[in-house]
Design a protein around this motif. Structure first.
Motif, mmCIF file in Angstrom:
data_model
loop_
_atom_site.group_PDB
_atom_site.id
_atom_site.type_symbol
_atom_site.label_atom_id
_atom_site.label_comp_id
_atom_site.label_asym_id
_atom_site.label_seq_id
_atom_site.Cartn_x
_atom_site.Cartn_y
_atom_site.Cartn_z
ATOM 1 N N ASP A 1 0.947 -1.229 -0.006
ATOM 2 C CA ASP A 1 -0.073 0.148 0.122
ATOM 3 C C ASP A 1 0.851 1.221 0.105
ATOM 4 O OD1 ASP A 1 -1.882 1.852 0.415
ATOM 5 O OD2 ASP A 1 -3.059 0.971 1.944
ATOM 6 N N HIS A 2 0.683 2.002 -1.048
ATOM 7 C CA HIS A 2 1.743 3.262 -1.228
ATOM 8 C C HIS A 2 1.035 4.389 -0.594
ATOM 9 C CE1 HIS A 2 4.602 1.693 -4.317
ATOM 10 N NE2 HIS A 2 3.875 0.721 -4.244
ATOM 11 N N ASN A 3 -0.027 4.272 0.022
ATOM 12 C CA ASN A 3 -0.564 5.415 0.986
ATOM 13 C C ASN A 3 0.120 5.569 2.287
ATOM 14 O OD1 ASN A 3 -1.948 7.540 2.081
ATOM 15 N ND2 ASN A 3 -3.961 6.140 2.033
ATOM 16 N N PRO A 4 0.861 6.680 2.559
ATOM 17 C CA PRO A 4 1.494 7.036 3.761
ATOM 18 C C PRO A 4 0.653 6.808 4.932
ATOM 19 C CG PRO A 4 1.638 8.877 2.718
ATOM 20 C CD PRO A 4 1.146 7.760 1.834
ATOM 21 N N GLN A 5 -0.444 7.179 4.857
ATOM 22 C CA GLN A 5 -1.544 7.540 5.957
ATOM 23 C C GLN A 5 -2.363 6.169 6.308
ATOM 24 O OE1 GLN A 5 -1.578 10.349 7.201
ATOM 25 N NE2 GLN A 5 -0.214 10.934 5.682
ATOM 26 N N SER A 6 -2.002 5.092 5.618
ATOM 27 C CA SER A 6 -2.649 3.692 5.858
ATOM 28 C C SER A 6 -2.047 3.179 7.083
ATOM 29 C CB SER A 6 -2.478 2.739 4.758
ATOM 30 O OG SER A 6 -3.098 3.154 3.568
#
Length: 306
Positions: free
Chosen positions: A247-252
């Motif tokens: 998952d490339h979303n840093p907020q995940s």
């Protein structure tokens, strides 16, 4: 000096085990990672099963597609196995002391295996992140960034997400390795002990060819069963790790239990065990090869084990 020499040899034979494991097991691992990354999303299943996934890889990417990310695996697993098997052997020897009793003891095996597993998780987290991101990017790239090699993946991850980014999934890796390797070595030590007790006889001891066949057979069975026990116990944590790392979303979320809860709500228990088929299919031959390589490398280097 003899003690230092034996310790160094333990780390060398551990590397041999790691190389054997990657050669045999990496294609199965690629299929497992693709299933975990693409069959647990909110958009439904991308692959019908492991055979469908394998055939898609072979048609779209060829045999090389099954070995995507293998270079980082060779480097990571050679170093990881060296530390893992070497640390386990040294910790076990320290906890066991000079006891002449060769019967396995849980109070020795579990802390030795859990400590060595926790140690190697620091190496496995970044190497598995690059491997997983390479494995999930087929020809139809789903992500904004395409990676040309594991090194390119590591550099771009560092540039975009910093050092914290390259260690995404570190907590899930730590839990998986500490728990899984305690299960692995308990299964290995006890199955090896009981198989030797059951099979040992004057007929074997008097024929060198039968001794070799017996040792290889026990290595294959004990290693294969141990690998299957490892993954049966820890696959949900591995699913969480793969999702976090790809998952490339840093907020995940990076909390493996929160991610597993999300997977369970989306895909049920089957989602938490996504990739079980190729994982178990890989676990037996890959770990059998690793244990046979470990035991026979030790014999070649003169390491004496009961």
């Amino acid at each position: 000096m003899d003690g230092l020499g034996d310790a160094a040899k333990e780390y060398i034979v551990g590397s041999a085990a790691g190389v054997a494991q990657v050669v045999v097991g990496h294609p199965f691992d690629t299929v497992k990672v693709k299933l975990q990354a693409h069959n647990t999303t909110a958009h439904g299943k991308v692959y019908k099963n492991a055979f469908h996934c394998t055939s898609r890889i072979l048609v779209e990417e060829g045999i090389r597609g099954l070995y995507k990310g293998a270079s980082s695996s060779f480097i990571g697993i050679a170093l990881e196995s060296s530390l893992f098997f070497g640390t386990y052997a040294q910790a076990k020897q320290l906890l066991q002391g000079k006891s002449e009793d060769c019967k396995p003891r849980l109070q020795v095996i579990i802390p030795s295996a859990a400590c060595s597993g926790a140690l190697i998780s620091c190496i496995l987290a970044p190497t598995e992140l690059t491997k997983c991101r390479m494995q999930v990017q087929g020809k139809d790239v789903m992500y904004a960034t395409r990676y040309s090699s594991p090194l390119d993946c590591a550099v771009k991850t560092l540039q975009r997400e910093g050092v914290r980014g390259i260690f995404r999934g570190g907590l899930a890796t730590l839990y998986r390795e500490a728990i899984g390797n305690a299960v692995f070595f308990c299964t290995y030590e006890y199955s090896r002990y009981w198989m030797h007790n059951y099979i040992d006889s004057p007929q074997f001891s008097s024929n060198s060819g039968l001794v070799v066949a017996k040792d290889i057979g026990i290595g294959i069975m004990s290693g294969g069963l141990s690998g299957m026990a490892f993954w049966t116990a820890t696959l949900p944590l591995d699913v969480a790790k793969t999702i976090i790392q790809t998952d490339h979303n840093p907020q995940s979320s990076r909390n493996p239990f929160r991610v597993l809860n999300m997977v369970y709500r989306r895909a049920g228990l089957a989602g938490c065990y996504s990739g079980l088929g190729p994982t178990l299919a890989r676990a037996f031959p890959a770990n059998a090869a690793a244990i046979v390589a470990w035991e026979y490398s030790a014999k070649i280097l003169g390491i004496r084990r009961e």
